[in-house]
Design a protein around this motif. Structure first.
Motif, short mmCIF file in Angstrom:
data_model
loop_
_atom_site.label_atom_id
_atom_site.label_comp_id
_atom_site.label_asym_id
_atom_site.label_seq_id
_atom_site.Cartn_x
_atom_site.Cartn_y
_atom_site.Cartn_z
N TYR A 139 34.29 45.84 39.55
CA TYR A 139 35.65 45.37 39.33
C TYR A 139 36.03 44.38 38.55
O TYR A 139 36.89 43.45 38.24
N PHE A 141 34.42 41.20 38.01
CA PHE A 141 34.46 39.97 38.53
C PHE A 141 33.76 38.58 37.69
O PHE A 141 32.71 39.16 37.21
N THR A 142 34.54 37.65 37.90
CA THR A 142 33.59 36.52 37.24
C THR A 142 32.84 36.03 38.11
O THR A 142 33.08 36.09 39.47
N THR A 145 35.05 33.90 40.89
CA THR A 145 35.78 34.74 41.57
C THR A 145 34.79 35.28 42.56
O THR A 145 35.19 35.46 43.84
N LEU A 170 39.64 40.03 47.93
CA LEU A 170 40.28 39.32 46.64
C LEU A 170 42.00 39.99 46.51
O LEU A 170 42.81 38.95 46.44
N MET A 171 42.09 41.11 46.67
CA MET A 171 43.18 41.79 46.58
C MET A 171 44.19 41.48 48.00
O MET A 171 45.38 41.19 47.63
N ARG A 173 44.01 38.59 49.29
CA ARG A 173 44.42 37.15 49.04
C ARG A 173 45.43 36.76 47.86
O ARG A 173 46.09 36.10 48.05
N ALA A 174 45.29 37.37 46.89
CA ALA A 174 45.80 37.10 45.65
C ALA A 174 46.49 38.36 45.06
O ALA A 174 47.02 38.02 44.02
N GLN A 178 45.12 39.64 40.01
CA GLN A 178 43.60 39.29 39.59
C GLN A 178 42.95 40.10 38.37
O GLN A 178 42.44 39.60 37.74
N TRP A 179 43.64 41.42 38.37
CA TRP A 179 43.26 42.20 37.29
C TRP A 179 44.44 42.40 36.36
O TRP A 179 45.22 43.38 36.45
#
Length: 184
Positions: A139, A141-142, A145, A170-171, A173-174, A178-179
């Motif tokens: 995905y 990620f950094t 993150t 993550l999906m 939450r935000a 994010q992508w």
């Protein structure tokens, strides 16, 4: 559950008892002849094999269920013809196969279709992607993150299942924002 040694000793004891049984009224000690095929050992062997066959069938069904397949109908008939030694070796083989099947099941992707689409866009769905641009894994990620959703280390070194779980967190939450390119 009986151990192999106990099963072997039971079988050997049954054979020894059959071999040393003296006819009624015999008062002399004689050296008994060793039993040979056809001396009525079949019932003893059958009794010794029954728990091994049941154990093998139970384990084989579990392996098939974990793999998502079905056991062949002729499987039980096939293993009934096997020797005690072969049944014991096969049981060891099935235990190894079950461990491998469970590991493979843990590694399978559990991502939603939306996350799979994001992963396909971000990295081609490759969980080991590490292009050196500061984004890692399936995905992309950094590291910040990844750590924010509970990951540790490099996301590209984590299992695919773990990456799927962290991306789902993550999906939740935000959202897909994010992508920005692939999640829109």
């Amino acid at each position: 559950m009986r151990s192999r040694t106990l099963t072997g000793m039971t079988l050997a004891g049954g054979i020894l008892a059959a071999a040393t049984a003296a006819p009624a009224g015999a008062a002399t000690l004689s050296t008994p002849a060793l039993p040979v095929a056809g001396d009525g050992l079949a019932p003893i062997v059958k009794v010794a094999k029954t728990p091994l066959i049941r154990r093998d069938l139970r384990l084989a069904r579990t392996v098939a269920r974990v793999k998502g397949t079905k056991l062949k109908q002729s499987y039980a008939k096939t293993i009934r013809a096997w020797s005690i030694t072969k049944l014991t070796r096969h049981h060891t083989h099935l235990k190894r196969e079950l461990r491998a099947a469970r590991r493979a099941a843990e590694q399978r992707s559990t991502a939603s279709p939306a996350l799979e689409a994001i992963a396909a866009c971000e990295s081609g769905g490759n969980p080991r992607t590490d292009t050196g641009n500061g984004f890692y894994g399936k995905y992309q990620f950094t590291l910040d993150t990844w750590q924010a959703v509970g990951g540790s280390g490099n996301p590209a070194r984590a299992s695919e299942a773990e990456q799927d779980r962290r991306a789902a967190q993550l999906m939740a939450r935000a959202g897909a924002g994010q992508w920005p390119v692939c999640g829109a």
